[in-house]
Design an enzyme around this catalytic site. Sequence first.
Site, PDB file in Angstrom:
ATOM      1  N   LYS A 181       0.849  -1.195   0.000  1.00  0.00           N
ATOM      2  CA  LYS A 181       0.000   0.000   0.000  1.00  0.00           C
ATOM      3  C   LYS A 181       0.881   1.240   0.000  1.00  0.00           C
ATOM      4  O   LYS A 181       1.434   1.625   1.025  1.00  0.00           O
ATOM      5  CB  LYS A 181      -0.925   0.038   1.214  1.00  0.00           C
ATOM      6  N   GLY A 234       7.286   5.290   7.936  1.00  0.00           N
ATOM      7  CA  GLY A 234       6.381   6.412   8.144  1.00  0.00           C
ATOM      8  C   GLY A 234       6.556   6.990   9.534  1.00  0.00           C
ATOM      9  O   GLY A 234       7.628   6.906  10.136  1.00  0.00           O
ATOM     10  N   SER A 235       5.486   7.543  10.060  1.00  0.00           N
ATOM     11  CA  SER A 235       5.569   8.266  11.327  1.00  0.00           C
ATOM     12  C   SER A 235       5.545   7.313  12.517  1.00  0.00           C
ATOM     13  O   SER A 235       5.003   6.211  12.459  1.00  0.00           O
ATOM     14  CB  SER A 235       4.399   9.251  11.448  1.00  0.00           C
ATOM     15  N   THR A 236       6.117   7.794  13.616  1.00  0.00           N
ATOM     16  CA  THR A 236       6.119   7.023  14.861  1.00  0.00           C
ATOM     17  C   THR A 236       4.694   6.827  15.374  1.00  0.00           C
ATOM     18  O   THR A 236       4.363   5.753  15.890  1.00  0.00           O
ATOM     19  CB  THR A 236       6.986   7.736  15.911  1.00  0.00           C
ATOM     20  N   ALA A 237       3.846   7.837  15.214  1.00  0.00           N
ATOM     21  CA  ALA A 237       2.458   7.723  15.691  1.00  0.00           C
ATOM     22  C   ALA A 237       1.716   6.610  14.957  1.00  0.00           C
ATOM     23  O   ALA A 237       0.993   5.815  15.574  1.00  0.00           O
ATOM     24  CB  ALA A 237       1.738   9.056  15.499  1.00  0.00           C
ATOM     25  N   THR A 238       1.897   6.520  13.634  1.00  0.00           N
ATOM     26  CA  THR A 238       1.241   5.464  12.867  1.00  0.00           C
ATOM     27  C   THR A 238       1.806   4.102  13.243  1.00  0.00           C
ATOM     28  O   THR A 238       1.078   3.105  13.323  1.00  0.00           O
ATOM     29  CB  THR A 238       1.410   5.706  11.360  1.00  0.00           C
ATOM     30  N   ALA A 239       3.125   4.041  13.495  1.00  0.00           N
ATOM     31  CA  ALA A 239       3.755   2.778  13.883  1.00  0.00           C
ATOM     32  C   ALA A 239       3.182   2.249  15.192  1.00  0.00           C
ATOM     33  O   ALA A 239       3.056   1.029  15.374  1.00  0.00           O
ATOM     34  CB  ALA A 239       5.258   2.963  14.012  1.00  0.00           C
ATOM     35  N   GLU A 256      10.491   1.577  10.136  1.00  0.00           N
ATOM     36  CA  GLU A 256      11.476   2.638   9.908  1.00  0.00           C
ATOM     37  C   GLU A 256      10.739   3.954  10.078  1.00  0.00           C
ATOM     38  O   GLU A 256       9.883   4.308   9.262  1.00  0.00           O
ATOM     39  CB  GLU A 256      12.099   2.497   8.512  1.00  0.00           C
ATOM     40  N   CYS A 290      13.604  11.405   6.104  1.00  0.00           N
ATOM     41  CA  CYS A 290      13.724  11.067   7.530  1.00  0.00           C
ATOM     42  C   CYS A 290      15.137  11.265   8.049  1.00  0.00           C
ATOM     43  O   CYS A 290      15.347  11.431   9.252  1.00  0.00           O
ATOM     44  CB  CYS A 290      13.275   9.636   7.774  1.00  0.00           C
ATOM     45  N   GLU A 394       9.719  16.048  15.197  1.00  0.00           N
ATOM     46  CA  GLU A 394      10.092  15.980  13.781  1.00  0.00           C
ATOM     47  C   GLU A 394       9.226  16.949  12.980  1.00  0.00           C
ATOM     48  O   GLU A 394       8.004  16.815  12.923  1.00  0.00           O
ATOM     49  CB  GLU A 394       9.910  14.557  13.247  1.00  0.00           C
TER      50      GLU A 394
END
Length: 490
Positions: A181, A234-239, A256, A290, A394
């Site tokens: 995706k 992607g972002s830490t929040a999404t991870a 990552e 990043c 970030e």
Amino acid sequence: MPKTADHRTHLVLENYIGGKFVPFSRHIDSYDPSTGEVYCKVPDSGKDEVELAVAAAKEAFPAWAAWSPSDRAQVLHKLADLIEAHLEEFAQAESRDQGKTITFARTVDIPRSVYNFRFFATSVLHHTTECSQQDHLSCITYTIRSPVGVAGLISPWNLPLYLLTWKIAPAIAAGNTVVAKPSEMTSVTAWMMCKLLEEAGVPPGVVNIVFGTGPGAGDALVSHPEVPLISFTGSTATAQIITERSAPFCKRLSLELGGKNPAVIFHDADLEECIQTTVRSSFSNQGEICLCTSRIFVERSLYPEFLKRFVAAIRLWKTGAPCDSGNNNGALISREHLEKVRGYVKLAVSEGAQVHCGEGVDTLELPDRHRGGYFMAPTVLTGVEDASRCMQEEIFGPVTCVTPFDGEEEVIRRANSVRYGLAAVVWSRDVSRVHRVTRCLQAGLVWSNCWLVRDLNMPFGGMKCSGVGREGGRDSYHFFTEVKTITVKH
């Protein structure tokens, strides 16, 4: 190779499932960041489309896993050749879709996408397994590695094809099938690549691309019980959400994530080389990488001269229409992201920071067609406290903070005082100091007297909230394979 839309038409993308393009009725608007206009319609896929893609990947897996590594490698090499043959078309599409300059797309994004396939096609042929003799027990113990199954791959919008192929290539080289995706904001080059898969010899179902949002297609993919591993950039929040959603299935994760990367510049740095490289490390791809430098610590005795020359060099860094090969930066990805980045500058100013160039100081001269685009000039801030959100979070845009320091212990402590730990740069001619400081910095990658020099054999990934796991030649192979220990008594 399909032509991308001109400024008067909308490109309509389709999912690629089981070797076929599948029309879809619901779409998301995708914008040309350089104009602010809709130019592409992206499928708004969900659970049903992911289910079809996983079924196709699962069906294709046994046969593809049975191919020899050398036969799979030939397919990867062919796909690399085809992308390279259409490099200009891919570069034009990537530039328009993401907002990056055509020069960056031509020289970085697409060549690296080609190299990803070539590298993993070759490296997969050279991995070895382990063997242990236990003569006193009349036994021999050895390991084998096998592909895992259906890999779920989620790639970001900043380096669209570059990072998508960084995941697809090692996954299929190892014998897995994939459901990928891409970001809904930058889906075009993934769709274009699908047009080449059959010609490259990729069997139906080995590579499936489902377009859509994170909460829609992404959530369905990471929570699917028959997708045993997820690779996400992607972002830490999404991870954090991915970790929660995949936890009930004990999925293998490679994450990552973001960075708040420091550059540490000592008084004995090669100042000319340092300045030119730090401009590039801070502002390449509009600062939407990043690995970009966003905190610059300069030894106090060098600080005034560095700041003066750094700002002067930045004023030569041109921001404008991505199609102009003379520009260094293009547009940011979206209006929302532009406002977010501007908001950090406003916050810094409200806290007493000084803006030396860029936002609120310099005016961008843009062609009429691009005045609705999401452009922002490279911005340098000083006087920002370490505890400020501008130094802790970030920003992911063309903003960097410069601050002085007085000694090694102080700068190491300050450089490590964020929750991220992806990358860092150290500038010094003192080799002993370089080794001391790089060892102490909490970052998965540290460059000294250079930036973004990569060997794909080496591990890539971050510490702390910058990621889980590593990617690269051996690391990616280990992630995308299952190891089995076998003991035979003779």
